[in-house]
Scaffold this motif. Sequence first.
Motif, PDB file in Angstrom:
ATOM      1  N   ASP A  45       0.864  -1.106   0.003  1.00  0.00           N
ATOM      2  CA  ASP A  45      -0.164  -0.011   0.133  1.00  0.00           C
ATOM      3  C   ASP A  45       0.919   1.245   0.063  1.00  0.00           C
ATOM      4  OD1 ASP A  45      -1.795   2.104   0.266  1.00  0.00           O
ATOM      5  OD2 ASP A  45      -2.948   1.082   2.254  1.00  0.00           O
ATOM      6  N   GLU A  46       0.622   1.898  -1.016  1.00  0.00           N
ATOM      7  CA  GLU A  46       1.637   3.161  -1.232  1.00  0.00           C
ATOM      8  C   GLU A  46       1.519   4.475  -0.120  1.00  0.00           C
ATOM      9  OE1 GLU A  46       0.496   3.491  -5.465  1.00  0.00           O
ATOM     10  OE2 GLU A  46       2.472   4.214  -5.873  1.00  0.00           O
ATOM     11  N   SER A  47       0.450   4.074   0.495  1.00  0.00           N
ATOM     12  CA  SER A  47      -0.042   5.355   1.462  1.00  0.00           C
ATOM     13  C   SER A  47       0.588   4.944   2.789  1.00  0.00           C
ATOM     14  CB  SER A  47      -1.345   5.463   1.549  1.00  0.00           C
ATOM     15  OG  SER A  47      -2.053   4.291   1.881  1.00  0.00           O
ATOM     16  N   GLU A  48       1.241   3.653   2.965  1.00  0.00           N
ATOM     17  CA  GLU A  48       1.752   3.055   4.202  1.00  0.00           C
ATOM     18  C   GLU A  48       3.131   2.820   4.180  1.00  0.00           C
ATOM     19  OE1 GLU A  48      -0.150   2.520   7.000  1.00  0.00           O
ATOM     20  OE2 GLU A  48      -1.951   2.859   6.078  1.00  0.00           O
ATOM     21  N   LEU A  49       3.557   2.450   2.988  1.00  0.00           N
ATOM     22  CA  LEU A  49       5.003   1.819   2.727  1.00  0.00           C
ATOM     23  C   LEU A  49       5.509   2.613   1.550  1.00  0.00           C
ATOM     24  CD1 LEU A  49       4.766  -1.721   3.177  1.00  0.00           C
ATOM     25  CD2 LEU A  49       6.122  -0.302   4.481  1.00  0.00           C
ATOM     26  N   SER A  50       6.825   2.989   1.615  1.00  0.00           N
ATOM     27  CA  SER A  50       7.544   3.307   0.553  1.00  0.00           C
ATOM     28  C   SER A  50       8.454   2.337  -0.121  1.00  0.00           C
ATOM     29  CB  SER A  50       8.389   4.575   0.740  1.00  0.00           C
ATOM     30  OG  SER A  50       9.645   4.211   1.593  1.00  0.00           O
ATOM     31  N   LEU A  51       8.800   2.332  -1.197  1.00  0.00           N
ATOM     32  CA  LEU A  51       9.751   1.331  -1.930  1.00  0.00           C
ATOM     33  C   LEU A  51      11.063   1.348  -1.069  1.00  0.00           C
ATOM     34  CD1 LEU A  51       9.606  -0.750  -4.023  1.00  0.00           C
ATOM     35  CD2 LEU A  51      10.603   1.083  -5.682  1.00  0.00           C
ATOM     36  N   ASP A  52      11.717   2.466  -0.463  1.00  0.00           N
ATOM     37  CA  ASP A  52      12.795   2.324   0.280  1.00  0.00           C
ATOM     38  C   ASP A  52      12.616   1.445   1.395  1.00  0.00           C
ATOM     39  OD1 ASP A  52      14.303   4.129  -1.710  1.00  0.00           O
ATOM     40  OD2 ASP A  52      13.944   5.878  -0.397  1.00  0.00           O
ATOM     41  N   VAL A  53      11.694   1.528   2.202  1.00  0.00           N
ATOM     42  CA  VAL A  53      11.229   0.797   3.390  1.00  0.00           C
ATOM     43  C   VAL A  53      11.392  -0.718   2.838  1.00  0.00           C
ATOM     44  CG1 VAL A  53       9.797   0.112   5.309  1.00  0.00           C
ATOM     45  CG2 VAL A  53      10.311   2.410   4.591  1.00  0.00           C
ATOM     46  N   ILE A  54      10.936  -1.074   1.918  1.00  0.00           N
ATOM     47  CA  ILE A  54      10.738  -2.498   1.218  1.00  0.00           C
ATOM     48  C   ILE A  54      12.129  -2.990   0.802  1.00  0.00           C
ATOM     49  CG2 ILE A  54       9.980  -3.992  -0.536  1.00  0.00           C
ATOM     50  CD1 ILE A  54       7.363  -1.937  -0.214  1.00  0.00           C
ATOM     51  N   LYS A  55      12.889  -2.053   0.157  1.00  0.00           N
ATOM     52  CA  LYS A  55      14.227  -2.587  -0.079  1.00  0.00           C
ATOM     53  C   LYS A  55      14.805  -2.650   1.240  1.00  0.00           C
ATOM     54  CE  LYS A  55      14.656  -0.097  -4.652  1.00  0.00           C
ATOM     55  NZ  LYS A  55      15.006   0.685  -5.359  1.00  0.00           N
ATOM     56  N   GLU A  56      15.132  -1.914   1.991  1.00  0.00           N
ATOM     57  CA  GLU A  56      15.770  -1.905   3.357  1.00  0.00           C
ATOM     58  C   GLU A  56      15.341  -3.248   4.228  1.00  0.00           C
ATOM     59  OE1 GLU A  56      15.298   1.229   6.479  1.00  0.00           O
ATOM     60  OE2 GLU A  56      16.175   2.453   4.698  1.00  0.00           O
ATOM     61  N   ALA A  57      14.089  -3.591   4.153  1.00  0.00           N
ATOM     62  CA  ALA A  57      13.840  -4.786   4.820  1.00  0.00           C
ATOM     63  C   ALA A  57      14.370  -6.074   4.199  1.00  0.00           C
ATOM     64  CB  ALA A  57      12.028  -5.031   4.553  1.00  0.00           C
ATOM     65  N   ILE A  58      14.656  -6.068   2.829  1.00  0.00           N
ATOM     66  CA  ILE A  58      15.119  -7.155   2.184  1.00  0.00           C
ATOM     67  C   ILE A  58      16.626  -7.105   2.602  1.00  0.00           C
ATOM     68  CG2 ILE A  58      15.725  -8.174  -0.199  1.00  0.00           C
ATOM     69  CD1 ILE A  58      13.024  -7.277  -1.225  1.00  0.00           C
ATOM     70  N   GLU A  59      17.315  -6.006   2.556  1.00  0.00           N
ATOM     71  CA  GLU A  59      18.714  -5.669   2.791  1.00  0.00           C
ATOM     72  C   GLU A  59      19.038  -6.060   4.136  1.00  0.00           C
ATOM     73  OE1 GLU A  59      19.439  -1.861   0.787  1.00  0.00           O
ATOM     74  OE2 GLU A  59      19.776  -2.690  -0.997  1.00  0.00           O
TER      75      GLU A  59
END
Length: 66
Positions: A45-59
Amino acid sequence: MANTVLKVEGMSCGHCVSAIEKALTEKGASGKVDLASKNVTVEYDESELSLDVIKEAIEEQGYDVV
Ligand SMILES: [Cu+2]
């Protein structure tokens, strides 16, 4: 909902798949890993999460988003 496909290096087995899928779930996203193509399809959900946060979670799990 946004849908994006990330290329992730370093995944080699079922453990990697579940580590990444779990990390994404914890952030409130849902992820689907395809080991053969090294693609991680993430729906979030773009209003809750940014792509940066997602990438960080994977890294944070020790993988490289390329
Ligand atoms: Cu593994």
